[in-house]
Design a protein around this motif. Structure first.
Motif, PDB file in Angstrom:
ATOM      1  N   LYS B  29     -30.145  78.106  68.120  1.00  0.00           N
ATOM      2  CA  LYS B  29     -31.475  78.396  67.574  1.00  0.00           C
ATOM      3  C   LYS B  29     -32.467  78.437  68.713  1.00  0.00           C
ATOM      4  O   LYS B  29     -32.360  77.677  69.671  1.00  0.00           O
ATOM      5  N   VAL B  30     -33.445  79.303  68.562  1.00  0.00           N
ATOM      6  CA  VAL B  30     -34.563  79.323  69.488  1.00  0.00           C
ATOM      7  C   VAL B  30     -35.475  78.160  69.127  1.00  0.00           C
ATOM      8  O   VAL B  30     -35.644  77.848  67.954  1.00  0.00           O
ATOM      9  N   ILE B  31     -36.047  77.495  70.139  1.00  0.00           N
ATOM     10  CA  ILE B  31     -37.113  76.536  69.846  1.00  0.00           C
ATOM     11  C   ILE B  31     -38.357  76.958  70.629  1.00  0.00           C
ATOM     12  O   ILE B  31     -38.277  77.281  71.805  1.00  0.00           O
ATOM     13  N   GLY B  34     -41.615  73.871  68.085  1.00  0.00           N
ATOM     14  CA  GLY B  34     -40.828  72.823  67.435  1.00  0.00           C
ATOM     15  C   GLY B  34     -41.475  72.211  66.200  1.00  0.00           C
ATOM     16  O   GLY B  34     -40.919  71.284  65.606  1.00  0.00           O
ATOM     17  N   GLN B  35     -42.616  72.719  65.777  1.00  0.00           N
ATOM     18  CA  GLN B  35     -43.353  72.055  64.698  1.00  0.00           C
ATOM     19  C   GLN B  35     -42.700  72.223  63.323  1.00  0.00           C
ATOM     20  O   GLN B  35     -42.988  71.475  62.396  1.00  0.00           O
ATOM     21  N   SER B  36     -41.837  73.182  63.197  1.00  0.00           N
ATOM     22  CA  SER B  36     -41.051  73.287  61.974  1.00  0.00           C
ATOM     23  C   SER B  36     -39.610  72.887  62.241  1.00  0.00           C
ATOM     24  O   SER B  36     -39.002  72.147  61.467  1.00  0.00           O
ATOM     25  N   LEU B  37     -39.074  73.355  63.363  1.00  0.00           N
ATOM     26  CA  LEU B  37     -37.652  73.137  63.639  1.00  0.00           C
ATOM     27  C   LEU B  37     -37.323  71.660  63.886  1.00  0.00           C
ATOM     28  O   LEU B  37     -36.331  71.147  63.362  1.00  0.00           O
ATOM     29  N   GLY B 113     -47.701  74.325  67.683  1.00  0.00           N
ATOM     30  CA  GLY B 113     -47.111  75.374  66.842  1.00  0.00           C
ATOM     31  C   GLY B 113     -47.530  76.751  67.322  1.00  0.00           C
ATOM     32  O   GLY B 113     -48.660  76.956  67.753  1.00  0.00           O
ATOM     33  N   THR B 114     -46.606  77.703  67.285  1.00  0.00           N
ATOM     34  CA  THR B 114     -46.881  79.033  67.833  1.00  0.00           C
ATOM     35  C   THR B 114     -46.911  80.105  66.738  1.00  0.00           C
ATOM     36  O   THR B 114     -46.340  79.930  65.658  1.00  0.00           O
ATOM     37  N   VAL B 115     -47.550  81.213  67.089  1.00  0.00           N
ATOM     38  CA  VAL B 115     -47.637  82.356  66.185  1.00  0.00           C
ATOM     39  C   VAL B 115     -46.219  82.871  65.880  1.00  0.00           C
ATOM     40  O   VAL B 115     -45.847  83.066  64.722  1.00  0.00           O
ATOM     41  N   ALA B 126     -47.208  80.227  54.785  1.00  0.00           N
ATOM     42  CA  ALA B 126     -47.790  80.124  56.131  1.00  0.00           C
ATOM     43  C   ALA B 126     -48.930  81.116  56.308  1.00  0.00           C
ATOM     44  O   ALA B 126     -48.837  82.267  55.892  1.00  0.00           O
ATOM     45  N   GLU B 127     -49.984  80.657  56.945  1.00  0.00           N
ATOM     46  CA  GLU B 127     -51.152  81.504  57.172  1.00  0.00           C
ATOM     47  C   GLU B 127     -50.785  82.769  57.943  1.00  0.00           C
ATOM     48  O   GLU B 127     -51.229  83.860  57.616  1.00  0.00           O
ATOM     49  N   TRP B 128     -49.979  82.640  59.000  1.00  0.00           N
ATOM     50  CA  TRP B 128     -49.650  83.807  59.835  1.00  0.00           C
ATOM     51  C   TRP B 128     -48.884  84.857  59.057  1.00  0.00           C
ATOM     52  O   TRP B 128     -49.073  86.049  59.258  1.00  0.00           O
TER      53      TRP B 128
HETATM   54  C1  LIG Z   1     -47.302  68.348  59.279  1.00  0.00           C
HETATM   55  C2  LIG Z   1     -47.190  69.858  59.379  1.00  0.00           C
HETATM   56  C3  LIG Z   1     -48.057  70.652  58.667  1.00  0.00           C
HETATM   57  C4  LIG Z   1     -47.987  72.046  58.757  1.00  0.00           C
HETATM   58  N1  LIG Z   1     -48.856  72.793  58.030  1.00  0.00           N
HETATM   59  C5  LIG Z   1     -48.809  74.138  58.104  1.00  0.00           C
HETATM   60  C6  LIG Z   1     -49.729  74.943  57.369  1.00  0.00           C
HETATM   61  O1  LIG Z   1     -50.611  74.428  56.647  1.00  0.00           O
HETATM   62  N2  LIG Z   1     -49.625  76.295  57.488  1.00  0.00           N
HETATM   63  C7  LIG Z   1     -48.678  76.886  58.286  1.00  0.00           C
HETATM   64  O2  LIG Z   1     -48.641  78.103  58.377  1.00  0.00           O
HETATM   65  N3  LIG Z   1     -47.794  76.150  58.983  1.00  0.00           N
HETATM   66  C8  LIG Z   1     -47.837  74.803  58.900  1.00  0.00           C
HETATM   67  N4  LIG Z   1     -46.924  74.058  59.638  1.00  0.00           N
HETATM   68  C9  LIG Z   1     -45.888  74.748  60.450  1.00  0.00           C
HETATM   69  C10 LIG Z   1     -46.454  75.167  61.786  1.00  0.00           C
HETATM   70  O3  LIG Z   1     -47.338  76.247  61.624  1.00  0.00           O
HETATM   71  C11 LIG Z   1     -45.409  75.602  62.785  1.00  0.00           C
HETATM   72  O4  LIG Z   1     -46.096  75.749  63.982  1.00  0.00           O
HETATM   73  C12 LIG Z   1     -44.723  76.923  62.632  1.00  0.00           C
HETATM   74  O5  LIG Z   1     -44.189  77.041  61.352  1.00  0.00           O
HETATM   75  C13 LIG Z   1     -43.574  77.069  63.585  1.00  0.00           C
HETATM   76  O6  LIG Z   1     -43.990  77.366  64.888  1.00  0.00           O
HETATM   77  P1  LIG Z   1     -43.253  76.663  66.122  1.00  0.00           P
HETATM   78  O7  LIG Z   1     -43.672  77.363  67.351  1.00  0.00           O
HETATM   79  O8  LIG Z   1     -43.484  75.223  66.069  1.00  0.00           O
HETATM   80  O9  LIG Z   1     -41.723  77.056  65.847  1.00  0.00           O
HETATM   81  P2  LIG Z   1     -40.396  76.197  65.944  1.00  0.00           P
HETATM   82  O10 LIG Z   1     -40.471  74.997  65.069  1.00  0.00           O
HETATM   83  O11 LIG Z   1     -40.033  75.990  67.361  1.00  0.00           O
HETATM   84  O12 LIG Z   1     -39.377  77.255  65.318  1.00  0.00           O
HETATM   85  C14 LIG Z   1     -39.430  77.585  63.940  1.00  0.00           C
HETATM   86  C15 LIG Z   1     -38.371  78.667  63.663  1.00  0.00           C
HETATM   87  O13 LIG Z   1     -38.719  79.889  64.284  1.00  0.00           O
HETATM   88  C16 LIG Z   1     -37.742  80.291  65.233  1.00  0.00           C
HETATM   89  N5  LIG Z   1     -38.502  80.843  66.359  1.00  0.00           N
HETATM   90  C17 LIG Z   1     -39.552  80.257  66.997  1.00  0.00           C
HETATM   91  N6  LIG Z   1     -40.083  81.103  67.904  1.00  0.00           N
HETATM   92  C18 LIG Z   1     -39.351  82.240  67.846  1.00  0.00           C
HETATM   93  C19 LIG Z   1     -39.400  83.487  68.539  1.00  0.00           C
HETATM   94  N7  LIG Z   1     -40.346  83.757  69.459  1.00  0.00           N
HETATM   95  N8  LIG Z   1     -38.469  84.440  68.228  1.00  0.00           N
HETATM   96  C20 LIG Z   1     -37.528  84.198  67.294  1.00  0.00           C
HETATM   97  N9  LIG Z   1     -37.426  83.055  66.610  1.00  0.00           N
HETATM   98  C21 LIG Z   1     -38.328  82.084  66.876  1.00  0.00           C
HETATM   99  C22 LIG Z   1     -36.929  79.060  65.540  1.00  0.00           C
HETATM  100  O14 LIG Z   1     -35.608  79.394  65.879  1.00  0.00           O
HETATM  101  C23 LIG Z   1     -36.992  78.318  64.221  1.00  0.00           C
HETATM  102  O15 LIG Z   1     -36.034  78.814  63.341  1.00  0.00           O
HETATM  103  C24 LIG Z   1     -46.981  72.658  59.580  1.00  0.00           C
HETATM  104  C25 LIG Z   1     -46.104  71.857  60.318  1.00  0.00           C
HETATM  105  C26 LIG Z   1     -46.193  70.462  60.209  1.00  0.00           C
HETATM  106  C27 LIG Z   1     -45.232  69.608  60.982  1.00  0.00           C
END
Ligand SMILES: Cc1cc2nc3c(=O)[nH]c(=O)nc-3n(C[C@H](O)[C@H](O)[C@H](O)COP(=O)(O)OP(=O)(O)OC[C@H]3O[C@@H](n4cnc5c(N)ncnc54)[C@H](O)[C@@H]3O)c2cc1C
Ligand code: FES
Ligand code: FES
Lengths: 179, 270
Positions: B29-31, B34-37, B113-115, B126-128
């Motif tokens: 898996k890509v990370i 990490g805010q969801s993974l 957390g990233t777009v 999710a908003e995005w």
């Molecule tokens: C307490 C809490 C509250 C939250 N509330 C909200 C909310 O109100 N609204 C909202 O929209 N989100 C919410 N989130 C989620 C947040 O927005 C995350 O940032 C987002 O869902 C995932 O972004 P990330 O960069 O952390 O991805 P990661 O957790 O690193 O990855 C998530 C998934 O995407 C994949 N991935 C990541 N980047 C890429 C890439 N470039 N290419 C291909 N695959 C990729 C990974 O493999 C994984 O499967 C919340 C999270 C938490 C912990």
């Protein structure tokens, strides 16, 4: 260094910059930042509650911004500046920072379990938004959970600290005056 | 809980990361932020054997307006960067995007957390994901087979399920210059109305536009979709958290306006 993980799987060497000091840790990749801080570096000021980003007890600063140390693997923190609650008080004299003193003065804590997280949240937030209004502080404080205080006193403590810092220097100055 | 063991790989460039993903296939898996993974791994809802950390690929952390008035946002741009972006970097007509950021979790979630993570994770609340669909965004993805552009309207198959292949990395999201939308020609688009409106106002047009479009993700708990290996996919999806399987059309159904309105008003994101 010995393998301090006791996890029995593949380990790797990582270097971390915590509160300005470099640390080398041999640890398993699955170790989160909060676990490495607490178990490997014995910096137990950072607390851990829910392990899924909800409670905020584990909040630390990474490159100056508040993050959840439970939602980050320690290996991901290599090359970043990590700041924990241990950095707030003066390490030589033990004197508390202005933010910590504000929490005491305004009864911003009872059991104290949530306090390190709130302190680091406020520390990171005020560094970026020194001119923050009380309403903004209230919204930011919603990031973390406190079972005891009802939040009002935490908001007041952070607002008082921000107001005091503003009266000492021009609003918008970059320098952080916490200690 | 603690995550299951895995091997950690730090990507140096996009080509290397996609090649590694292709080699490791379903195991990896890509990370990004990490805010969801990581939350899912802590719960052991996801147990990848390998993590490919792309967070160091700074070339994917950018935000800027194109000469045609469109907005390009790199996959690794954090919600916080967008939230605090100066007006000239975000461009005219895109204030709705900045205003939407404060509704994503809380500050310490938005700082990491990233777009791209939000889009790839494809939580339907999710908003995005909403912004991308409503504003007709396109995604640019890269795999060892090359680059492709995917319109947001064809990207999301259902909860946590997208058109991304396991060896594909999302590079950027491209919003076209604000204009009247095809879906609701009689009313101004969200982007046009937003700059002078208070942040909360985005929810009204959002709910209305979804309902008007009659389009919403609808999921059955045990879907009958088929993964490339012709196995029922609900098992691996549940294990690996974020599924990236292709789904047959019946999985996405059109919903009535009443259903859409109810879902839009009751949904809350994690
Ligand atoms: C307490 C809490 C509250 C939250 N509330 C909200 C909310 O109100 N609204 C909202 O929209 N989100 C919410 N989130 C989620 C947040 O927005 C995350 O940032 C987002 O869902 C995932 O972004 P990330 O960069 O952390 O991805 P990661 O957790 O690193 O990855 C998530 C998934 O995407 C994949 N991935 C990541 N980047 C890429 C890439 N470039 N290419 C291909 N695959 C990729 C990974 O493999 C994984 O499967 C919340 C999270 C938490 C912990
Ligand atoms: S332990 Fe990290 S947010 Fe609860
Ligand atoms: S002081 Fe007890 S949880 Fe906040």
């Amino acid at each position: 260094m010995n393998d301090t993980t006791g996890l029995g799987d593949d380990v790797q060497l990582i270097t971390l910059d915590v509160n300005g000091s470099p640390y080398e840790v041999i640890t398993a990749p699955r170790r989160t930042l909060v676990d490495v801080l607490r178990h490997d570096l014995r910096l137990t000021g950072t607390h851990v509650g829910c392990e899924h980003g909800i409670c905020g007890a584990c909040t630390v600063l990474v490159d100056g911004l508040p993050v959840r140390a439970c939602l980050m693997f320690a290996a991901q923190a290599e090359g970043a500046r990590i700041t924990t609650v241990e950095s707030l008080a003066d390490s030589r004299t033990g004197e508390l920072s202005d933010l910590q003193r504000a929490f005491t003065a305004h009864h911003g804590l009872q059991c104290g379990f949530c306090t390190p997280g709130f302190l680091m949240l406020a520390q990171g937030f005020l560094a970026e938004r020194p001119e923050a209004a009380k309403e903004e502080i209230r919204e930011v404080v919603a990031a973390n959970l406190c079972r005891c205080t009802g939040y009002q006193t935490i908001v007041e403590a952070i607002d008082a600290c921000a107001t005091a810092r503003r009266s000492q220097r021009p609003v918008g100055a970059e320098e952080d005056s916490c200690d | 809980m603690k995550p299951a063991p895995f091997q950690y790989h730090r990507a140096r460039d996009v080509e290397g990361a996609t090649a590694l993903l292709a080699e490791l296939s379903d195991e990896a898996k890509v990370i990004a932020g990490g805010q969801s993974l990581v939350a899912m791994m802590n719960f052991r809802l996801a147990r990848p054997a390998h993590l490919v950390d792309i967070a160091g690929l700074r070339e994917l952390d950018h935000l800027g307006v194109e000469s045609d008035g469109g907005l390009r946002i790199g996959a690794l741009t954090t919600h916080h960067t967008v939230e605090t972006a100066p007006a000239d970097r975000l461009g005219a007509g895109f204030a709705v995007i900045r205003d939407a950021m404060r509704w994503i979790g809380h500050l310490p979630i938005r700082t990491r957390g990233t777009v791209g993570g939000s889009i790839a994770h494809a939580d339907s609340t999710a908003e995005w994901c909403l912004l991308a669909v409503l504003l007709d965004a396109e995604f640019v993805a890269q795999s060892p087979r090359g680059r492709r552009r995917l319109p947001a309207g064809e990207f999301f198959f259902g909860y946590y399920t997208t058109a991304l292949e396991p060896d594909e990395i999302l590079l950027e999201i491209v919003f076209p210059a604000p204009r009247r939308t095809r879906r609701s020609p009689s009313s101004p688009s969200v982007a046009e109305t937003s700059p002078s409106s208070p942040p909360r106002s985005i929810w009204q047009p959002t709910a209305r536009t979804s309902a008007a479009a009659g389009w919403l993700w609808a999921v059955s708990p045990r879907c009958r979709c088929v993964c490339p290996r012709r196995r029922p996919c609900w098992r691996p999806a549940a294990r690996s958290g974020t599924a990236r399987r292709r789904l047959p059309p019946p999985w996405t159904r059109r919903v009535t306006q009443a259903e859409a309105a109810t879902t839009a008003s009751t949904s809350s994101a994690l």
